[in-house]
Scaffold this motif. Structure first.
Motif, PDB file in Angstrom:
ATOM      1  N   PRO A  30      22.070 -13.079  31.661  1.00 53.03           N
ATOM      2  CA  PRO A  30      23.490 -13.252  31.360  1.00 53.03           C
ATOM      3  C   PRO A  30      24.375 -12.420  32.282  1.00 53.03           C
ATOM      4  N   ARG A  31      25.623 -12.818  32.360  1.00 54.51           N
ATOM      5  CA  ARG A  31      26.598 -12.087  33.166  1.00 54.51           C
ATOM      6  C   ARG A  31      26.743 -10.675  32.608  1.00 54.51           C
ATOM      7  N   PRO A  32      27.128  -9.714  33.454  1.00 55.53           N
ATOM      8  CA  PRO A  32      27.228  -8.331  32.980  1.00 55.53           C
ATOM      9  C   PRO A  32      28.501  -8.036  32.190  1.00 55.53           C
ATOM     10  N   TYR A  33      29.305  -9.044  31.932  1.00 51.74           N
ATOM     11  CA  TYR A  33      30.568  -8.859  31.229  1.00 51.74           C
ATOM     12  C   TYR A  33      30.760  -9.996  30.237  1.00 51.74           C
ATOM     13  N   ASN A  35      33.327 -12.789  29.063  1.00 47.78           N
ATOM     14  CA  ASN A  35      34.468 -13.502  29.630  1.00 47.78           C
ATOM     15  C   ASN A  35      35.716 -13.295  28.773  1.00 47.78           C
ATOM     16  N   GLU A  62      36.931 -16.114  34.087  1.00 44.52           N
ATOM     17  CA  GLU A  62      36.486 -16.960  35.196  1.00 44.52           C
ATOM     18  C   GLU A  62      37.420 -18.143  35.389  1.00 44.52           C
ATOM     19  N   ASP A  88      32.028 -14.395  44.146  1.00 45.94           N
ATOM     20  CA  ASP A  88      30.616 -14.532  43.810  1.00 45.94           C
ATOM     21  C   ASP A  88      30.314 -13.620  42.627  1.00 45.94           C
ATOM     22  N   VAL A  89      29.561 -14.140  41.661  1.00 46.73           N
ATOM     23  CA  VAL A  89      29.196 -13.352  40.483  1.00 46.73           C
ATOM     24  C   VAL A  89      27.712 -13.534  40.222  1.00 46.73           C
ATOM     25  N   SER A  90      27.030 -12.423  40.054  1.00 47.24           N
ATOM     26  CA  SER A  90      25.636 -12.460  39.642  1.00 47.24           C
ATOM     27  C   SER A  90      25.427 -11.338  38.635  1.00 47.24           C
ATOM     28  N   ARG A  91      24.209 -11.203  38.180  1.00 48.28           N
ATOM     29  CA  ARG A  91      23.893 -10.149  37.213  1.00 48.28           C
ATOM     30  C   ARG A  91      24.122  -8.764  37.812  1.00 48.28           C
ATOM     31  N   ILE A  94      29.521  -8.349  41.545  1.00 49.08           N
ATOM     32  CA  ILE A  94      30.735  -9.141  41.393  1.00 49.08           C
ATOM     33  C   ILE A  94      31.532  -8.962  42.680  1.00 49.08           C
ATOM     34  N   TYR A 145      30.588  -0.285  37.077  1.00 49.31           N
ATOM     35  CA  TYR A 145      30.385  -0.859  38.402  1.00 49.31           C
ATOM     36  C   TYR A 145      30.746   0.166  39.457  1.00 49.31           C
TER      37      TYR A 145
END
Length: 158
Positions: A30-33, A35, A62, A88-91, A94, A145
């Motif tokens: 899952p995303r680290p945040y 939404n 997003e 670009d967004v990954s685990r 960002i 982050y």
């Protein structure tokens, strides 16, 4: 001899399948945040015998994100909102692009030439700048982050 060769191929196929499963697992984390969840932090920066208080708020909705900062120095106050788009967004990362910067006042609260680290940080918040945020895994109620370009670590709570 043929049995050994066939066994070797079987192990190669099994290892390839396991490796593919691990890659898919790490890519679908899952995303680290959360939404549209605002993350907040409060901080202070000592400048000689003056104290700059600031409150930050970072909201990712997003495909965009907004970083707003409220600075206070004595009885003076300044609010800055930075509108960004997600590149670009990954685990683990960002990547954002600065699209809009609005300030309640164009006048700085302090002499930025005497506080070079704050001047350096402000130079990256220009329209068109790209910032890379390396995400540090935490619990679901905070977002930490590291801003690579600014050499800054930020942790925010919801």
């Amino acid at each position: 001899m043929n049995n050994l060769r066939a066994t070797w191929y079987h192990w190669l196929v099994i290892a390839s399948v396991i490796l593919a499963c691990l890659v898919v697992l790490f890519m679908t984390l899952p995303r680290p945040y959360i939404n549209s969840q605002p993350y907040r932090s409060v901080g202070h920066h000592f400048m000689g015998h003056e104290l700059l208080d600031f409150k930050e708020r970072f909201t990712i909705s997003e495909p965009s994100a907004v970083l707003s900062v409220l600075e206070r120095l004595g009885d003076k106050e300044r609010h800055v909102a930075v509108g960004t788009s997600l590149v670009d967004v990954s685990r683990w990362r960002i990547k954002i692009k600065v699209e809009d910067v609005k300030a309640s006042s164009q006048e700085e609260l302090f002499d930025v030439s005497r506080n070079s680290e704050l001047l350096f940080a402000r130079q990256y918040f220009r329209i068109g700048s790209i910032l890379n945020l390396a995400v540090i895994p935490t619990d679901s109620h905070s977002l930490c982050y590291y801003i690579l370009e600014l050499d800054r670590l930020r942790c925010m709570n919801d």
